[in-house]
Design a protein around this motif. Structure first.
Motif, PDB file in Angstrom:
ATOM      1  N   SER A 601     104.231  21.034  24.149  1.00  0.00           N
ATOM      2  CA  SER A 601     104.561  20.327  23.359  1.00  0.00           C
ATOM      3  C   SER A 601     103.155  19.349  22.672  1.00  0.00           C
ATOM      4  CB  SER A 601     105.433  19.312  23.942  1.00  0.00           C
ATOM      5  OG  SER A 601     104.819  18.494  24.984  1.00  0.00           O
ATOM      6  N   HIS A 602     102.320  19.484  23.259  1.00  0.00           N
ATOM      7  CA  HIS A 602     101.225  18.452  22.810  1.00  0.00           C
ATOM      8  C   HIS A 602     100.826  18.635  21.278  1.00  0.00           C
ATOM      9  CE1 HIS A 602      99.800  17.423  27.120  1.00  0.00           C
ATOM     10  NE2 HIS A 602     101.004  17.299  26.838  1.00  0.00           N
ATOM     11  N   SER A 603     100.597  19.811  20.756  1.00  0.00           N
ATOM     12  CA  SER A 603     100.246  20.222  19.590  1.00  0.00           C
ATOM     13  C   SER A 603     101.249  19.816  18.564  1.00  0.00           C
ATOM     14  CB  SER A 603     100.017  21.718  19.508  1.00  0.00           C
ATOM     15  OG  SER A 603      99.665  22.086  18.267  1.00  0.00           O
ATOM     16  N   ALA A 604     102.387  19.949  18.889  1.00  0.00           N
ATOM     17  CA  ALA A 604     103.481  19.526  18.005  1.00  0.00           C
ATOM     18  C   ALA A 604     103.476  18.107  17.813  1.00  0.00           C
ATOM     19  CB  ALA A 604     104.729  19.905  18.459  1.00  0.00           C
ATOM     20  N   PHE A 605     103.128  17.287  18.949  1.00  0.00           N
ATOM     21  CA  PHE A 605     103.230  15.653  18.873  1.00  0.00           C
ATOM     22  C   PHE A 605     102.149  15.439  18.023  1.00  0.00           C
ATOM     23  CE2 PHE A 605     101.124  11.923  20.512  1.00  0.00           C
ATOM     24  CZ  PHE A 605     102.303  11.232  20.707  1.00  0.00           C
ATOM     25  N   ARG A 606     100.631  16.101  17.994  1.00  0.00           N
ATOM     26  CA  ARG A 606      99.777  15.648  17.223  1.00  0.00           C
ATOM     27  C   ARG A 606     100.251  15.952  15.719  1.00  0.00           C
ATOM     28  NH1 ARG A 606      96.555  19.135  18.947  1.00  0.00           N
ATOM     29  NH2 ARG A 606      96.741  20.616  17.050  1.00  0.00           N
ATOM     30  N   THR A 607     100.733  17.173  15.572  1.00  0.00           N
ATOM     31  CA  THR A 607     100.897  17.548  14.060  1.00  0.00           C
ATOM     32  C   THR A 607     101.823  16.808  13.392  1.00  0.00           C
ATOM     33  OG1 THR A 607     102.204  19.260  14.682  1.00  0.00           O
ATOM     34  CG2 THR A 607      99.942  19.989  14.397  1.00  0.00           C
ATOM     35  N   CYS A 608     102.807  16.179  14.269  1.00  0.00           N
ATOM     36  CA  CYS A 608     103.943  15.194  13.526  1.00  0.00           C
ATOM     37  C   CYS A 608     103.452  13.981  13.715  1.00  0.00           C
ATOM     38  CB  CYS A 608     105.334  15.507  14.610  1.00  0.00           C
ATOM     39  SG  CYS A 608     106.010  17.168  14.322  1.00  0.00           S
ATOM     40  N   SER A 609     102.115  13.536  13.681  1.00  0.00           N
ATOM     41  CA  SER A 609     101.766  12.032  13.655  1.00  0.00           C
ATOM     42  C   SER A 609     102.154  11.389  14.773  1.00  0.00           C
ATOM     43  CB  SER A 609     102.306  11.410  12.256  1.00  0.00           C
ATOM     44  OG  SER A 609     101.745  12.225  11.063  1.00  0.00           O
ATOM     45  N   ALA A 654      99.890  10.817  27.968  1.00  0.00           N
ATOM     46  CA  ALA A 654     100.490  12.159  28.333  1.00  0.00           C
ATOM     47  C   ALA A 654     100.105  13.106  27.363  1.00  0.00           C
ATOM     48  CB  ALA A 654     102.218  11.957  28.381  1.00  0.00           C
ATOM     49  N   ALA A 655     100.174  12.587  26.179  1.00  0.00           N
ATOM     50  CA  ALA A 655      99.646  13.639  25.081  1.00  0.00           C
ATOM     51  C   ALA A 655      98.199  13.959  25.120  1.00  0.00           C
ATOM     52  CB  ALA A 655     100.073  12.944  23.738  1.00  0.00           C
ATOM     53  N   LEU A 656      97.373  13.023  25.665  1.00  0.00           N
ATOM     54  CA  LEU A 656      95.982  13.489  25.762  1.00  0.00           C
ATOM     55  C   LEU A 656      95.816  14.020  27.077  1.00  0.00           C
ATOM     56  CD1 LEU A 656      94.381   9.924  25.078  1.00  0.00           C
ATOM     57  CD2 LEU A 656      94.515  11.870  23.431  1.00  0.00           C
ATOM     58  N   HIS A 657      96.564  14.233  28.111  1.00  0.00           N
ATOM     59  CA  HIS A 657      96.342  14.870  29.189  1.00  0.00           C
ATOM     60  C   HIS A 657      95.979  16.291  29.394  1.00  0.00           C
ATOM     61  CE1 HIS A 657      96.435  15.049  33.619  1.00  0.00           C
ATOM     62  NE2 HIS A 657      97.462  16.145  33.643  1.00  0.00           N
ATOM     63  N   LEU A 658      94.536  16.506  29.843  1.00  0.00           N
ATOM     64  CA  LEU A 658      94.310  17.888  29.895  1.00  0.00           C
ATOM     65  C   LEU A 658      94.363  18.658  28.379  1.00  0.00           C
ATOM     66  CD1 LEU A 658      95.777  19.058  33.393  1.00  0.00           C
ATOM     67  CD2 LEU A 658      93.254  18.023  32.765  1.00  0.00           C
ATOM     68  N   ASP A 659      93.971  18.073  27.486  1.00  0.00           N
ATOM     69  CA  ASP A 659      94.331  18.781  26.163  1.00  0.00           C
ATOM     70  C   ASP A 659      93.028  18.036  25.346  1.00  0.00           C
ATOM     71  OD1 ASP A 659      95.116  19.127  23.300  1.00  0.00           O
ATOM     72  OD2 ASP A 659      97.000  19.200  24.055  1.00  0.00           O
ATOM     73  N   PRO A 660      92.070  19.129  25.235  1.00  0.00           N
ATOM     74  CA  PRO A 660      90.971  18.653  24.544  1.00  0.00           C
ATOM     75  C   PRO A 660      90.705  18.379  22.964  1.00  0.00           C
ATOM     76  CG  PRO A 660      90.339  20.471  25.907  1.00  0.00           C
ATOM     77  CD  PRO A 660      92.090  20.183  25.863  1.00  0.00           C
ATOM     78  N   VAL A 661      91.998  19.310  22.565  1.00  0.00           N
ATOM     79  CA  VAL A 661      92.034  19.081  20.895  1.00  0.00           C
ATOM     80  C   VAL A 661      92.661  17.700  20.651  1.00  0.00           C
ATOM     81  CG1 VAL A 661      93.283  19.985  18.979  1.00  0.00           C
ATOM     82  CG2 VAL A 661      92.387  21.599  20.681  1.00  0.00           C
ATOM     83  N   ASN A 662      93.666  17.317  21.475  1.00  0.00           N
ATOM     84  CA  ASN A 662      94.361  16.004  21.019  1.00  0.00           C
ATOM     85  C   ASN A 662      93.241  14.967  21.576  1.00  0.00           C
ATOM     86  OD1 ASN A 662      96.641  17.136  20.292  1.00  0.00           O
ATOM     87  ND2 ASN A 662      97.750  16.281  21.951  1.00  0.00           N
ATOM     88  N   VAL A 797      88.472   9.718  32.707  1.00  0.00           N
ATOM     89  CA  VAL A 797      88.986  10.807  31.774  1.00  0.00           C
ATOM     90  C   VAL A 797      88.814  10.524  30.506  1.00  0.00           C
ATOM     91  CG1 VAL A 797      90.797  12.252  31.470  1.00  0.00           C
ATOM     92  CG2 VAL A 797      90.281  11.617  33.911  1.00  0.00           C
ATOM     93  N   HIS A 798      89.281   9.401  29.970  1.00  0.00           N
ATOM     94  CA  HIS A 798      89.488   8.635  28.711  1.00  0.00           C
ATOM     95  C   HIS A 798      88.414   7.577  28.412  1.00  0.00           C
ATOM     96  CE1 HIS A 798      92.720  11.542  28.273  1.00  0.00           C
ATOM     97  NE2 HIS A 798      93.527  10.958  29.076  1.00  0.00           N
ATOM     98  N   PRO A 799      86.906   7.840  28.202  1.00  0.00           N
ATOM     99  CA  PRO A 799      86.010   6.890  27.945  1.00  0.00           C
ATOM    100  C   PRO A 799      86.445   5.907  27.039  1.00  0.00           C
ATOM    101  CG  PRO A 799      85.278   8.947  27.267  1.00  0.00           C
ATOM    102  CD  PRO A 799      86.549   9.426  27.870  1.00  0.00           C
TER     103      PRO A 799
END
Length: 891
Positions: A601-609, A654-662, A797-799
């Motif tokens: 679901s992470h990619s959809a979250f990003r593309t849907c702003s 949650a959207a950033l978790h283990l998601d390098p693209v996000n 994890v998130h500097p």
């Protein structure tokens, strides 16, 4: 002991001389002895040391029997009744009859051998004659008699207790048969109930019920020989037309006791009952009981209980075979349903219960009959099948349940529900009728109750998702919801008179829950919903809080098919929600978090702003945590505001978790900087332009110690500082990538009550520390006081979140709290220093912009050696500089 010893010697003397005395003298000696015996008894507190007690009991009982017979001999009934009353009443200290009665009463409570002596004296038959006369021939009370009513009650109670003690023994019942008054008394209760002595109705009933439980073969033969049950039924038929229903129930319950209690010994009385229209009598009586009392009548309940027991009384097992309709639950096996319990053998008895339910609308009667059916099922699970494959009670009740009172409808559908939940059986024919009832929707409350029943079944097993789809129920619900959604959309948030009020609104809510349950775990049902074009209509229900939970559940199931569509709906709803719709935002965020657990679901979250949408929530909360609050925020509790901040940051994490693209997207687009700006604007951070004057700190505390002091002690802390610490710790968990796993709100229910959302002293029932507006469970977010972060090696994890903390650092200030402000600032810097103390963590910080943030955000402290923050900030800078991070900044 001495008194008993003296008394014992006196009785031995009596025994020795008694054979040589004339009867009158012998009787006088015994009567003279009894007052002494009673006196010692009263003074011994129940401790009896009297070796000849059985002989005494025999002598006293014989004498009492003799006196009773003497008063009965040759007298008309009413005269004999008056003589007996005078004999047994206490008219003075030396009244012989009362003295004998009291003595027998006490002796009957000692031991079994003594009781046998009393029974063998002929007293059982004599007292039954007394009871018959007392019950059958009421005396007219005079004004003088009214004064002795208390003595009459005591005499009556002693007489009844003696009879109960005697008749509970089979030997006592056998002795009773010597007189013919047992059948006379039974018939009298069935024919003279309206003419008998009112004060003796209950005592007579108690005695007869005792005899009923101790019936023997001889007593049954005796009652059968004199057609006792037959005559009683005939008389009761007459009484039913004239007496009040409660009186008929009381009289009939006595007769029915003898029928039910005799069956384990002999079926003779039950056969006599059945052959003389006994069941028709009970049906007539029960139907007369409509509206008897709101809570029923004890004798009515007794009749229903006995009738329920009679359903298992029969010589032969019922032989029935039914067709098990499939599909069935995986663990259902009809052959294994048989047990050694009580099975239904008497359909005639059950037909009375069934007919009463079908013909009566009395709430108490109908509910008691449904309870009886549940009891019969509980005795043996095969009883459900025996009844449903013969008389079909539940199947037939479904046709008329619309006409029953609401509590009856609720109980009926619970019974239907138990077929699945307790018997693990799917009653397809019954479910078809229930579904038809829902479709017709004649009585909305009944429809609502039926739907709740099916909802409970659906949650038990996924099989029902297929059953209710194939039966057309899912399509039926969707059609109704589409219609209701259009009505909601037309109302556009305005209140229309009569729109969706009461049961109708509840019905919509349960329909949504039902659709949600049917789509959980069933992609096929989710596809059906989407193919019906329901998504635009389902999302309309989001605005109504009573519909929201089920609506979100449906949308979450649809996300499996299309994550983009789900994200578009949720992010759109979040962005379009107003400032006051905090509950809506919280519910949407919680739903979003559940979906973000899936990496797909992470990619959809990003593309849907999604990131910009969540950050816009923080932007909209500008000034929300001011102290004191102002504007619209003044009506909103700060707990609720912090909860919204928490879930917003959780969603981002949650959207950033283990998601390098996000993660790269968030960092590259400067969204950490945007987050810092939004957090600064909340109102709890210092935003004035004046420079802070460095102070020499009297004491310093670690960040963990600060947390202890702020949330777990009585030390007063300003609300603005608590809110700042709250947010900094959200960020700290975000740094470690664990914020989305935290569960501060775990102790709350999924749909939180108003008390926990408003500005309360924390959720109800939660412990709270003095001076703390946040519940103590909030502190669990950071662990126990013993867990010091400085002692743990933390992985960054998130500097970018570290940069946000540094940017907020100089904002941890408030005029009037300079000392406390700089102390917490130092604690935060020390904590940041602990985060970058390992080489691995410093490498992670490469490219994070932390050095630039320190230079730009903490200029005063970094360039002023006297500032308390100068040294710790310099250490952080040096550690990062040693890794050649951000060479341009170093230059």
């Amino acid at each position: 002991s001495l008194q008993w010893e003296t008394l014992g010697r006196q009785f031995v003397e009596y025994e020795q001389v008694a054979p040589f005395l004339i009867p009158e003298e012998q009787q006088r000696r015994l009567l003279d002895f009894l007052p002494l015996f009673l006196k010692v008894w009263d003074e011994s507190a129940g401790v009896i040391v009297f070796p000849n007690i059985q002989l005494l009991a025999s002598e006293v009982s014989k004498l009492l029997t003799k006196e009773i017979k003497k008063n009965l001999n040759g007298k008309p009934a009413e005269e004999a009744r008056l003589a007996l009353e005078q004999l047994l009443q206490q008219k003075g200290e030396t009244e012989d009859g009362h003295l004998l009665l009291k003595s027998v009463y006490l002796l009957s409570q000692t031991d079994m051998r003594t009781m046998w002596n009393i029974i063998g004296s002929g007293l059982p038959a004599a007292l039954m004659q007394c009871l018959y006369l007392f019950f059958t021939f009421p005396l007219k009370k005079t004004s003088d008699d009214e004064k002795t009513s208390e003595d009459d009650t005591q005499t009556q109670e002693m007489l009844v207790k003696i009879m109960i003690n005697m008749y509970r023994e089979e030997q006592g019942v056998e002795e009773l048969l010597a007189a013919d008054k047992l059948q006379s008394l039974i018939i009298a209760t069935a024919s003279l109930w309206d003419q008998c002595s009112h004060s003796w109705k209950v005592p007579a009933g108690r005695v007869l019920r005792t005899i009923s439980k101790a019936q023997t073969k001889n007593s049954i033969v005796y009652l059968q020989a004199v057609d006792c049950i037959k005559i009683a039924i005939q008389n009761l038929f007459k009484l039913t037309d004239t007496l009040p229903a409660c009186d008929v129930c009381e009289a009939a319950s006595i007769v029915l006791c003898f029928v039910k209690d005799s069956y384990p010994i002999s079926s003779a009385l039950l056969t006599e009952f059945e052959n003389n229209d006994g069941y028709q009598l009970l049906l007539k009586i029960l139907l007369r009981c409509e509206g008897l009392q709101q809570n029923g009548d004890p004798y009515l309940d007794e009749i229903l209980d006995m009738l329920t027991c009679l359903t298992t009384c029969g010589k032969n097992e019922l032989k029935v075979s039914g067709n098990i309709v499939h599909p069935q639950l995986p663990h259902f096996n009809f052959e294994q349903t048989r047990s050694s319990g009580m099975t239904v053998k008497n359909l005639q008895a059950f037909q009375v219960l069934q007919s009463v339910f079908q013909k009566s609308n009395d709430q108490h009667l109908c509910r008691r009959i449904l309870g009886a059916i549940g009891t019969i099922w509980a005795w043996d699970t095969v009883n459900f099948f025996l009844l449903e494959w013969t008389l079909q009670p539940i199947n037939q009740f479904t046709d008329i349940i619309n006409f029953k009172p609401h509590p009856v409808q609720v109980q009926f559908f619970r019974l239907v529900e138990s077929i699945v939940l307790d018997l693990s059986y799917v009653p397809h024919e019954i479910l078809k009728k229930v579904q038809y009832l829902i479709k017709e929707n004649v009585v909305p409350f009944c429809t609502l109750t039926a739907l709740r029943c099916l909802l409970s079944m659906t949650k038990k097993d996924l099989l029902f998702s297929d059953i209710f789809r194939d039966s057309g129920l899912l399509g039926l619900l969707l059609a109704h919801l589409r219609k209701q959604a259009k009505i909601l959309r037309k109302s556009a948030g305005t209140h229309l008179p009569g729109l969706e009020e009461g049961t109708e609104k509840e019905l919509n809510a349960v329909m949504l829950k039902m659709v949600a349950a049917l789509t959980v775990g069933s992609v096929r049902n989710a596809v059906v919903l989407k193919d019906y074009g329901m998504v635009p209509y389902i999302k309309i229900f989001l605005d109504e809080e009573c519909y929201r939970s089920a609506t979100l559940s449906i949308l979450e199931q649809l996300s499996v098919i299309n994550y983009e569509e789900y994200m578009s709906i949720i992010i759109g709803a979040l962005c379009s929600s107003t400032q006051g719709e905090l509950h809506l935002k919280l519910d949407l965020l919680k739903s979003l978090l559940r979906i973000l657990e899936s990496p797909k679901s992470h990619s959809a979250f990003r593309t849907c702003s999604g990131f910009n949408g969540l950050l816009s929530l923080l932007s909209d909360m500008e000034g929300a945590l001011q102290d004191p609050p102002s504007g619209l925020w003044a009506a909103v509790g700060q707990n609720c505001i912090l909860e919204l901040v928490f879930y917003t940051l959780q969603g981002i994490t949650a959207a950033l978790h283990l998601d390098p693209v996000n993660s790269n997207f968030f960092q590259r687009n400067g969204l950490f900087e945007k987050m810092a700006e939004d957090l600064e604007s909340l109102g709890c951070f210092w935003t004035q332009g004046e420079r802070q004057i460095p102070l020499s700190l009297e004491k310093t505390r670690t960040f963990a110690e600060f947390l202890d002091a702020a949330f777990c002690s009585s030390e007063p802390f300003p609300m603005w500082l608590k809110n700042c610490i709250w947010i900094l710790n959200f960020l700290d968990h975000m740094v470690k990538g664990t914020l989305h796993l935290e569960s501060y709100f775990k102790e709350r229910k999924p749909e939180m009550g108003e008390a926990s959302r408003d500005d309360q002293e924390g959720p109800q029932g939660q412990e709270e520390r003095p001076g703390n507006k946040l519940p103590i469970s909030a502190y669990r977010l950071w662990g126990s006081p013993e867990e010091k972060w400085e002692k743990r090696d933390c992985v960054i994890v998130h500097p970018g979140a570290v940069c946000v903390m540094v940017r907020l650092l100089p904002k941890l200030y408030k005029e009037g709290h300079s000392q406390l402000s700089q102390e917490i600032q130092c604690a935060v810097v020390d904590h940041i220093q602990s985060l970058v103390k390992t080489e691995k963590s410093r490498q992670v910080m490469c490219g994070s912009g932390l050095l630039s943030t320190i230079l730009t955000s903490c200029q005063d402290a970094f360039h002023n050696e006297s500032h308390p923050l100068h040294l710790p900030l310099t250490r952080v800078f040096e550690k990062l500089a040693s890794q050649a991070i951000e060479p341009n900044v170093l230059r």
